[in-house]
Scaffold this active site. Structure first.
Site, mmCIF file in Angstrom:
data_model
loop_
_atom_site.group_PDB
_atom_site.id
_atom_site.type_symbol
_atom_site.label_atom_id
_atom_site.label_comp_id
_atom_site.label_asym_id
_atom_site.label_seq_id
_atom_site.Cartn_x
_atom_site.Cartn_y
_atom_site.Cartn_z
ATOM 1 N N LYS A 146 -45.043 -46.590 -69.806
ATOM 2 C CA LYS A 146 -46.008 -47.144 -70.760
ATOM 3 C C LYS A 146 -47.357 -46.594 -70.325
ATOM 4 C CE LYS A 146 -48.647 -50.277 -72.960
ATOM 5 N NZ LYS A 146 -49.938 -49.776 -72.419
ATOM 6 N N SER A 203 -54.471 -55.457 -64.013
ATOM 7 C CA SER A 203 -55.203 -56.703 -63.831
ATOM 8 C C SER A 203 -54.252 -57.861 -63.595
ATOM 9 C CB SER A 203 -56.040 -57.001 -65.068
ATOM 10 O OG SER A 203 -55.199 -57.425 -66.126
ATOM 11 N N ARG A 205 -54.499 -60.779 -64.968
ATOM 12 C CA ARG A 205 -54.178 -61.452 -66.226
ATOM 13 C C ARG A 205 -53.048 -60.740 -66.956
ATOM 14 N NH1 ARG A 205 -58.457 -61.942 -70.909
ATOM 15 N NH2 ARG A 205 -56.861 -62.317 -72.482
ATOM 16 N N GLY A 207 -50.950 -58.534 -65.758
ATOM 17 C CA GLY A 207 -49.746 -58.488 -64.932
ATOM 18 C C GLY A 207 -48.968 -59.784 -64.965
ATOM 19 N N GLU A 226 -48.752 -55.043 -58.946
ATOM 20 C CA GLU A 226 -49.859 -54.932 -57.989
ATOM 21 C C GLU A 226 -51.094 -55.319 -58.774
ATOM 22 O OE1 GLU A 226 -52.982 -53.894 -57.106
ATOM 23 O OE2 GLU A 226 -52.605 -51.797 -56.578
ATOM 24 N N CYS A 263 -58.476 -51.089 -56.701
ATOM 25 C CA CYS A 263 -57.878 -52.377 -56.325
ATOM 26 C C CYS A 263 -58.125 -52.643 -54.845
ATOM 27 C CB CYS A 263 -56.396 -52.392 -56.640
ATOM 28 S SG CYS A 263 -55.528 -50.978 -55.992
#
Lengths: 482, 482
Positions: A146, A203, A205, A207, A226, A263
């Site tokens: 994706k 993110s 949210r 994830g 992650e 990250c």
């Protein structure tokens, strides 16, 4: 020409390819990975300009990132050839034992098609043919990518090169496919019954929403997310005294690298109240110019998070940045708070993705330890010290308890791709603390063990047969054999 | 005297003990496990009568099970001493690389306190000081045991011996604690913030409810649930022709063992329509007498499941058993159905815990493969064959795709405790297909990796220091060293 398939077509192709990919022998599979690496290296000068245009990251950074992407593929090829990832464990039959023990042989098998979600901030290394794709293919699992909406043209170009290289190397069609970058395609992919695992970098949210979908399927599948982290770095009193200004400058360089879109950005520097350290940080932050952010959505989320943060009690702005609409760039925002303020508002311990960081000032080492104790799950945590400080023995175990990687006198940005790297950590840094998305062990996510009991030689998978036909490390009757 | 603590007291004790347990060196930790094994072996003759009374399993079986329990503790002691479970991986610094690579050293660390749910059907081996407790302590994690309501007095007795042995061996208090067997205690335990992982063996319904609680905590934790499985065994046409009756008798012996109260009970025999096989199975099942079941609740669930099954279209009763209230025993129920009926009603592929199994008769090998394809996740799947049948090459991969263990000419009951055993499988057999609850690898569930970056020798954990101070297997710069 676009490489984008519908979710149904991609899953059908991956499902059809899965047995052949799983059955590939190790040198063949390694060669497929290397064929992609070679082709992508060769296309570097065509790819980098597209990446620059779509990501606004610099040429040097992106050129280096191509090397990182192909280095990951080559490390995975090494991991495949070495063969330990198969996890071969054999115990001979003991027919005279009570109860009699049958012949038992264990090996890891691929899970099947993996959905790989590309990250925005590493258009090469954590994207279409990034670390997750490399690990999935190395495990013997087809990857359905994706792509990230932030770099659709680059995704197409990279995928074309990778797919063509695989085809030329004789790999099964359907081993590597790509769907649309639309949100809905991602959702459809996670709930498709032919998908057996999900790898996600992004993110918290997004994830967690996808993780929930994976868990709520009639047949739940593992979700390896992650989700980022605040990556605090602690400074001892001795280190601040000896080299506070240098530490401050290193910190600013790390948290403003790539406009803070890592990250592993150090989102907190926990340091003794020290004027020279503070002044050096302030001056360094003020000296960093405007930088473009990856996407408008990321910029907006950043500015919203930043303004919430600035409203928190006790936050003092040392270097005030923000967005300049004319150039569409942001300059860093450096703030300081007392350690009491952070302990009172745990929202300050959440990641704010972008060029900002917090100087947390302590006067009492006990409070510094309290903060270390109150940390959420982290990808990394660091200490700057001189060595020999007695506080280190108290601080370090608290960081190990919360983080997947602990650093000494270094900065968390920069995650080496090696056998020993662990890029993971307790929730909410990831959704699977025992796994890593960087380094050799990343392959393990897409495998599960199977034990063959009492199976005749000719029916056993070849690597499990007597005489170690594939010549890979095995444990036999409890003893490691290399 | 009861050993039962409140959930709060048990979690507090486990939390307080965690650092000392984690810090124990390998020989010390192994000796703790062996001290418990020795003490439990010595108390065998006191423990077995309590177990007989509470479980209604036989003296021989339970005596053997004490050996299994202590054998598990001793295997885990071996695993601890051997040290591979630490997962040591070191990469030296490459200061001249681009970018420079820091010194990186990875090691697995214990998760912290583990909640262990005892199973009803193995009062020793999967209970208070069963496999999950052994694995948790081996990993360096305190275990908080939720005992099974089916054997409260045995739980008390076993725990007293284990705790006293640990105390005499100098282990930290709080390393092994027990809460009440009430459902509520289990719920409170799973949601307690001091618990870092859950190990569960039991029913799918109970397991999934607890798994959901673990996932919905503010800080979700891993839930390792072994939820049972239908464990189909397939018979080839050649095997049925050559030895159909013997296979039928072996099957009946396996599915009626311990009144069918095994998560590895063969719940389906998928065999060619063959009169002699069918007759032999029928006669063998009719010859099995009444057996007591573990608890009234299990008996009721069994009888309810059985009556639902008997209502499914096409089910034919070959040996009709049921519950005799006077003796409170059940006799086996053997049924047969056509393969079409099973394909039409997937509920027949669900586990029915107790002394019943289904003979699924096929006339068309293609349909047999369709059934193998339609299987849910399984702990095990077996084949009885003569060798050389071409169908095996088509059948076996389908079984590997669904099962954690595949057997040749054997029965799934009896799970050897070895280095190579895998007792796990895809959902719904377990909630974590990559993990096992039996064998050496069971320890891995309670660990997560941490990488130390650029850390001076004196701050590094001892096993990661130069020169391999603990003398355990390590990978250095990509090369395994034993």
């Amino acid at each position: 020409m676009t490489r984008v398939l519908t979710v149904d077509a991609a899953c059908a192709a991956a499902h059809a390819a899965a047995p052949a990919v799983a059955a590939s022998d190790l040198p063949t599979r390694a060669a497929w990975l290397e064929a992609m690496a070679d082709a992508l290296d060769a296309a570097r000068d065509d790819l980098v300009p597209i990446a620059v245009e779509e990501s606004r990251l610099g040429v040097d950074r992106l050129t280096g990132e191509v090397g990182r992407m192909t280095g990951q593929l080559r490390l995975m090829a090494q991991v495949v050839r070495e063969g330990s990832f198969l996890g071969l464990v054999l115990d001979q039959a003991l027919p005279d034992a009570t109860p009699p023990r049958p012949d038992l042989r264990r090996m890891n098998v691929p899970l099947g098609p993996v959905a790989v979600f590309s990250a925005s901030n590493f258009p090469f290394a954590f994207a279409t043919i990034g670390g997750d794709t490399a690990a999935s293919l190395a495990a013997g699992c087809p990857a359905v990518v994706k792509p990230n909406p932030g770099h659709p043209r680059l995704a197409d170009a990279v995928m074309a090169i990778g797919q063509d290289a695989l085809a030329a190397a004789g790999a099964p069609a359907g081993m590597l496919t790509m769907v649309s970058h639309d949100l809905q395609a991602g959702i459809d992919l996670v709930v498709d019954d032919r998908i057996e695992a999900v790898a996600f970098t992004g993110s918290q949210r997004g994830g967690l929403a996808l993780a929930r979908l994976a868990a709520e399927r009639p047949r739940p599948i593992p979700f390896f997310g992650e989700l980022g982290s605040v990556n605090p770095v602690f400074v001892t009193a001795d280190a601040a005294r000896e080299r506070g200004a240098a530490i401050a400058e290193g910190w600013v360089a790390s948290f403003t690298l790539g406009a803070g879109q890592f990250c592993t950005k150090p989102g907190l520097l926990v340091a003794p109240r020290d004027e020279s350290l503070r002044a050096a940080a302030q001056s360094a932050a003020q000296g960093v110019g405007g930088q473009g952010m990856l996407t408008e959505a990321i910029r907006e989320t950043y500015l919203r998070g930043l303004s919430e943060r600035l409203e928190s009690t006790g936050v003092e702005v040392l270097a005030g940045g923000g967005w300049d609409a004319a150039t569409d760039t942001v300059t860093p925002t450096l703030v300081s708070v007392s350690i009491d303020a952070v302990l009172a508002d745990p929202a300050l311990l959440e990641e704010c993705f972008g060029p900002t960081s917090i100087l947390v000032e302590y006067t009492d080492e006990k409070q510094m330890l309290d903060l270390a104790e109150a940390l959420p799950g982290l990808l990394s945590a660091g200490v700057h010290g001189q060595g020999g400080e007695s506080i280190i023995a108290e601080l370090l175990p608290r960081l190990v308890a919360h983080a997947g990687r602990v650093l000494w006198n270094g900065w968390p940005t920069g995650v080496a791709v090696t056998w020993s790297m662990h890029h993971g950590g307790p929730f909410p840094a990831t959704t699977a603390a025992a796994t890593t998305s960087v380094g050799a062990a990343a392959v393990n996510r897409f495998l599960r063990p199977v034990t063959w009991q009492g199976m005749p030689q000719e029916i056993l998978p070849v690597p499990l047969r007597d005489g170690n036909p594939w010549g890979v490390p095995r444990r036999v009757d409890g003893v490691l054999e290399i």
